[in-house]
Design an enzyme around this catalytic site. Structure first.
Site, mmCIF file in Angstrom:
data_model
loop_
_atom_site.group_PDB
_atom_site.id
_atom_site.type_symbol
_atom_site.label_atom_id
_atom_site.label_comp_id
_atom_site.label_asym_id
_atom_site.label_seq_id
_atom_site.Cartn_x
_atom_site.Cartn_y
_atom_site.Cartn_z
ATOM 1 N N ARG A 106 -5.998 -1.886 -2.990
ATOM 2 C CA ARG A 106 -5.054 -0.927 -2.436
ATOM 3 C C ARG A 106 -5.145 -0.972 -0.917
ATOM 4 O O ARG A 106 -6.229 -1.136 -0.352
ATOM 5 C CB ARG A 106 -5.343 0.497 -2.930
ATOM 6 C CG ARG A 106 -4.970 0.748 -4.386
ATOM 7 C CD ARG A 106 -3.447 0.786 -4.557
ATOM 8 N NE ARG A 106 -3.048 1.097 -5.926
ATOM 9 C CZ ARG A 106 -2.822 0.205 -6.874
ATOM 10 N NH1 ARG A 106 -3.010 -1.080 -6.604
ATOM 11 N NH2 ARG A 106 -2.423 0.568 -8.065
ATOM 12 N N GLU A 142 3.792 0.504 2.909
ATOM 13 C CA GLU A 142 4.587 -0.551 2.271
ATOM 14 C C GLU A 142 6.024 -0.091 2.092
ATOM 15 O O GLU A 142 6.260 1.055 1.693
ATOM 16 C CB GLU A 142 3.983 -0.919 0.912
ATOM 17 C CG GLU A 142 2.598 -1.547 1.020
ATOM 18 C CD GLU A 142 2.002 -1.934 -0.333
ATOM 19 O OE1 GLU A 142 2.689 -1.767 -1.370
ATOM 20 O OE2 GLU A 142 0.854 -2.404 -0.369
ATOM 21 N N HIS A 202 2.596 -7.340 -2.019
ATOM 22 C CA HIS A 202 2.091 -6.601 -3.185
ATOM 23 C C HIS A 202 2.554 -7.254 -4.494
ATOM 24 O O HIS A 202 3.129 -6.599 -5.375
ATOM 25 C CB HIS A 202 2.543 -5.130 -3.132
ATOM 26 C CG HIS A 202 1.630 -4.214 -3.904
ATOM 27 N ND1 HIS A 202 1.390 -2.917 -3.516
ATOM 28 C CD2 HIS A 202 0.903 -4.405 -5.045
ATOM 29 C CE1 HIS A 202 0.564 -2.341 -4.387
ATOM 30 N NE2 HIS A 202 0.263 -3.229 -5.317
#
Length: 316
Positions: free
Chosen positions: A227, A256, A275
């Site tokens: 993360r 993000e 991601h």
């Protein structure tokens, strides 16, 4: 009972669920935030981002939430705890794609594939570029759970030395040594490569700060597929600028999508991906197979036997 599903499923997946449970009403809706809350809803299948505390209150008979990802940081944990609602997640289904993603990055790093591609674009023949091997390197995997072990199992045949961090210490194949989080700073100076796959909790937020980067072996490689909020990005940036680290491979970020003005976009020793480490065309297939197994148990009254039950107090 009724099952409300907010994940976007192809027709084949919807039909497979209805075929496996012909007597269970399924509602396929785009979001919990705008969907009705039928009074007989006992199960919600979601990615978790649309289930706030206010919305949770509308589902008065809810007993189980299946989250189709590993992280539950967006869920109203306190409200779920207070009502005794069971939460399960998709932990483990990411192991194959995330392990392959990390292996790909590390092989590209030691064989300098990114540097050779830049030489190719410039039409330069550069046989003197220095390349390395994975063999003999020490790799520390911070988060030796299902994904961390999958990474370790794929690295072991390359002849690397494997160290791991997880909740409890003790022997775990194929790791040479395992420690808990309190051992992290003892392990960091030994590692040529640090791979982070931890969940985000109150304990792990900001774990990789200036102190932890200073404890790392000079010239180490840092990989984060866990993360973004596990890392103090300012401290990472400083470690890269001062060449404390030789490279960073980042799939996750505090913010993000990564803002276009962020220095990571253009820094020559950072390789970033948006991601996608856990992406695979088999993602939903695996997640729904896990859900089906659990739904059979749920219907038999066995909530305690549901796979991947989340400890809401710990956050994973």
């Amino acid at each position: 009972m009724r099952v409300v599903v907010t994940a976007r499923l192809a027709d084949k997946h919807r039909e497979a669920l209805k075929g496996a449970f012909p007597d269970v009403p399924f509602d396929f809706v785009p979001s919990l935030s705008t969907a009705p809350a039928p009074s007989d809803t006992e199960v919600i299948v979601t990615y978790g981002d649309d289930l706030g505390a206010d919305r949770l209150a509308a589902f008065s008979r809810l007993r189980w939430v299946m989250v189709l990802k590993s992280g539950i940081d967006g869920l109203p944990r306190e409200a779920l705890l207070n009502r005794g609602i069971v939460v399960t997640n998709a932990r483990g289904i990411h192991a194959i794609p995330m392990a392959e993603h990390v292996i790909g990055l590390l092989l590209a790093h030691v064989r300098r594939l990114y540097a050779f591609y830049e030489e190719q674009k410039a039409r330069r023949w550069s046989p003197t570029l220095r390349v390395e091997e994975l063999a003999g390197k020490t790799v520390l995997i911070v988060g030796a759970g299902a994904v961390g072990r999958a990474i370790a199992e794929r690295l072991a045949p390359f002849g690397v030395r494997l160290l791991g961090i997880r909740r409890s210490s003790g022997a775990l194949s194929p790791f040479e040594r395992i420690g808990d989080l309190s051992a992290l700073e003892d392990f960091l100076p030994e590692a040529d490569i640090v791979v982070v796959v931890l969940p985000l909790t109150s304990t792990t937020a900001g774990l990789f700060d200036r102190r932890r980067f200073s404890a790392m072996k000079p010239g180490a490689v840092f990989v984060n597929v866990g993360r973004g909020a596990l890392v103090d990005e300012g401290a990472l940036w400083e470690a890269l600028r001062k060449e404390r680290l030789s490279a960073a491979y980042l799939d996750v970020f505090a913010d993000e999508p990564l803002p276009p003005e962020h220095p990571f976009w253009t820094f020559p020793r950072v390789i970033l991906t948006p991601h996608v480490a856990g992406r695979t065309p088999h993602y939903l297939e695996r997640a729904l197979e896990l859900f089906r197994r659990n739904l059979h148990r749920y219907r038999s009254g066995d909530l305690s036997g549901l796979e991947n039950r989340v400890d809401l107090r710990r956050g994973y």
